[in-house]
Design an enzyme around this catalytic site. Sequence first.
Site, PDB file in Angstrom:
ATOM      1  N   HIS A   1      44.097   0.989 -38.340  1.00  0.00           N
ATOM      2  CA  HIS A   1      45.282   1.842 -38.443  1.00  0.00           C
ATOM      3  C   HIS A   1      45.625   2.278 -37.016  1.00  0.00           C
ATOM      4  O   HIS A   1      44.730   2.437 -36.178  1.00  0.00           O
ATOM      5  CB  HIS A   1      44.894   3.048 -39.304  1.00  0.00           C
ATOM      6  CG  HIS A   1      46.000   3.991 -39.638  1.00  0.00           C
ATOM      7  ND1 HIS A   1      46.486   4.914 -38.752  1.00  0.00           N
ATOM      8  CD2 HIS A   1      46.696   4.174 -40.784  1.00  0.00           C
ATOM      9  CE1 HIS A   1      47.437   5.636 -39.340  1.00  0.00           C
ATOM     10  NE2 HIS A   1      47.586   5.203 -40.570  1.00  0.00           N
TER      11      HIS A   1
ATOM     12  N   ASP B   1      36.339   5.427 -38.582  1.00  0.00           N
ATOM     13  CA  ASP B   1      37.513   5.967 -39.264  1.00  0.00           C
ATOM     14  C   ASP B   1      37.243   5.825 -40.766  1.00  0.00           C
ATOM     15  O   ASP B   1      37.282   4.722 -41.322  1.00  0.00           O
ATOM     16  CB  ASP B   1      38.747   5.149 -38.843  1.00  0.00           C
ATOM     17  CG  ASP B   1      39.997   5.547 -39.618  1.00  0.00           C
ATOM     18  OD1 ASP B   1      39.889   6.374 -40.534  1.00  0.00           O
ATOM     19  OD2 ASP B   1      41.071   5.013 -39.292  1.00  0.00           O
TER      20      ASP B   1
ATOM     21  N   GLN C   1      39.994   6.020 -45.393  1.00  0.00           N
ATOM     22  CA  GLN C   1      40.172   5.342 -46.689  1.00  0.00           C
ATOM     23  C   GLN C   1      38.860   5.180 -47.448  1.00  0.00           C
ATOM     24  O   GLN C   1      38.851   4.622 -48.538  1.00  0.00           O
ATOM     25  CB  GLN C   1      40.815   3.958 -46.485  1.00  0.00           C
ATOM     26  CG  GLN C   1      42.230   4.010 -45.959  1.00  0.00           C
ATOM     27  CD  GLN C   1      43.211   4.725 -46.898  1.00  0.00           C
ATOM     28  OE1 GLN C   1      42.923   4.955 -48.071  1.00  0.00           O
ATOM     29  NE2 GLN C   1      44.356   5.084 -46.368  1.00  0.00           N
TER      30      GLN C   1
ATOM     31  N   CYS D   1      51.296   1.587 -40.791  1.00  0.00           N
ATOM     32  CA  CYS D   1      50.719   2.009 -39.498  1.00  0.00           C
ATOM     33  C   CYS D   1      49.689   1.003 -38.991  1.00  0.00           C
ATOM     34  O   CYS D   1      48.640   1.402 -38.449  1.00  0.00           O
ATOM     35  CB  CYS D   1      50.082   3.398 -39.589  1.00  0.00           C
ATOM     36  SG  CYS D   1      51.227   4.663 -40.115  1.00  0.00           S
TER      37      CYS D   1
ATOM     38  N   LYS E   1      43.613  12.820 -48.327  1.00  0.00           N
ATOM     39  CA  LYS E   1      43.357  11.552 -49.026  1.00  0.00           C
ATOM     40  C   LYS E   1      42.179  11.714 -49.987  1.00  0.00           C
ATOM     41  O   LYS E   1      41.716  10.769 -50.598  1.00  0.00           O
ATOM     42  CB  LYS E   1      43.056  10.437 -48.020  1.00  0.00           C
ATOM     43  CG  LYS E   1      44.260  10.109 -47.125  1.00  0.00           C
ATOM     44  CD  LYS E   1      43.959   8.935 -46.236  1.00  0.00           C
ATOM     45  CE  LYS E   1      44.925   8.816 -45.082  1.00  0.00           C
ATOM     46  NZ  LYS E   1      46.217   8.270 -45.461  1.00  0.00           N
TER      47      LYS E   1
HETATM   48  N1  PMP Z   1      43.109   5.772 -40.627  1.00  0.00           N
HETATM   49  C1  PMP Z   1      43.364   5.161 -41.794  1.00  0.00           C
HETATM   50  C2  PMP Z   1      42.538   3.985 -42.201  1.00  0.00           C
HETATM   51  C3  PMP Z   1      44.395   5.627 -42.614  1.00  0.00           C
HETATM   52  O1  PMP Z   1      44.659   5.012 -43.763  1.00  0.00           O
HETATM   53  C4  PMP Z   1      45.133   6.771 -42.209  1.00  0.00           C
HETATM   54  C5  PMP Z   1      46.269   7.317 -43.078  1.00  0.00           C
HETATM   55  N2  PMP Z   1      47.135   6.364 -43.578  1.00  0.00           N
HETATM   56  C6  PMP Z   1      44.822   7.364 -40.992  1.00  0.00           C
HETATM   57  C7  PMP Z   1      43.803   6.847 -40.228  1.00  0.00           C
HETATM   58  C8  PMP Z   1      45.579   8.556 -40.490  1.00  0.00           C
HETATM   59  O2  PMP Z   1      45.388   9.663 -41.302  1.00  0.00           O
HETATM   60  P1  PMP Z   1      46.256  10.988 -41.099  1.00  0.00           P
HETATM   61  O3  PMP Z   1      47.694  10.543 -41.150  1.00  0.00           O
HETATM   62  O4  PMP Z   1      45.873  11.853 -42.246  1.00  0.00           O
HETATM   63  O5  PMP Z   1      45.908  11.548 -39.783  1.00  0.00           O
END
Ligand code: PMP
Length: 408
Positions: free
Chosen positions: A117, A196, A199, A365, A222
């Site tokens: 991401h 990270d 997910q 993203c 999440k």
């Molecule tokens: N890493 C991953 C794998 C994600 O799926 C996301 C959210 N889509 C993020 C980071 C970023 O999370 P946040 O927007 O809550 O900061």
Amino acid sequence: MNIAKIKQDYDIFVRDDTLVYLDSCATSLTPRPVVAKILEYYNSYNANVARGAYRNSTKATREYELSRKSVANFIYADSSDEIVFTSGTTASLNTIAYGLLNSIKKTHNIVTTAMEHHANFVPWQQLSIKTGAEFRVAPIEKDGTINIDKLLGNIDENTKILALTFVSNVLGTINPIAEIIQKVRKKNPNTLVIIDAAQAVSHLLVDVQKLDCDYLAFSMHKLFGPTGVGILYGKKEKLELLEPLFTGGEMIEEVTDTCTTFREVPQKLEAGTPNIAGVTASREAIDYINSFLFREIRMHEKELMQYCIDSFQKEFGNALKIYGPKDINKRSGAISFTFKNHHPHDIATILDDKMNIAIRAGQHCAMPLHTDVLGVNATARVSFSVYNEKKDIDKLIEGLKEVEKILL
Ligand code: PMP
């Protein structure tokens, strides 16, 4: 799992029983006890934390710190001092990247992968630009998995950072984090490993001690919690390495005109008034997920993933292409797909308009992954949680047939 009963935990379904929510990877829905806990803070003991000498402030501080304990227990951290509250995964990862700015030299390299991401890609890329360190993007396989040997090929004696996702938000791939970390440690014990887990946390049991990662980041939104609360876990001595991204109130020990000394971690990394209601309600979110067994959550999601993949194949054959591992044991949460040459945004709009089905469309993203690896501009993505059922997938199939009719 009794889905009809689970759905009763969510006012959003009580208000609109036609809603089919297939976008939990973007944010999970929020159960009633979490919302109630937010309201309770504002309605009954609204006060700032760690500064007041009166009862409501003491209560707010206690609630806030109980959440820190609860998060620490949830990920099996050694102590609650290893938990920093931020505003989200993005903030947690940027806090680490900025915090390590002065630890990175031109001779170092920073390794990440092609499945990240942007939140776990851009901060490292920018850190390498600022420091002159080499930025290495390890490739991934055609089936959406990581080849550990190829990843290790990028790790050498100068690797300072490995930043890796636990579960891909596009491909759904579950990376064998514990095995990777073990092998990285053998090759270079000085590499800081950053995970990270955005997910992963709502689908898999995450045990930071078993994983042996140095840092781990995730977002409460999440995980059935409120938006605006992120977790930054770090081994105590690794958190101490970080220079604070923000300086100001509550993180200081002594301030003079010429210098400031900081408090110990985690407070050193929590400048200013935090999201008190959100952090406090995060404990309810953890209690909520703990009311399920991870084994049960995983079995449920595997059943849904298999049913979805089989239904896609049966109804649309090769006209619908699924990305990521074929083996559902290697994937979690998300199923990204393209359907004929229909634009994913059109698909998502029609599904919403005709069927009240919420899915995600775009690059999620993860631009390098889409353009360089998958070779498509965008994908449509469905993702599942505890409140989804096979009926949702039947409706999705019905909706995709509508899409076919409208877009021809
Ligand atoms: N890493 C991953 C794998 C994600 O799926 C996301 C959210 N889509 C993020 C980071 C970023 O999370 P946040 O927007 O809550 O900061």
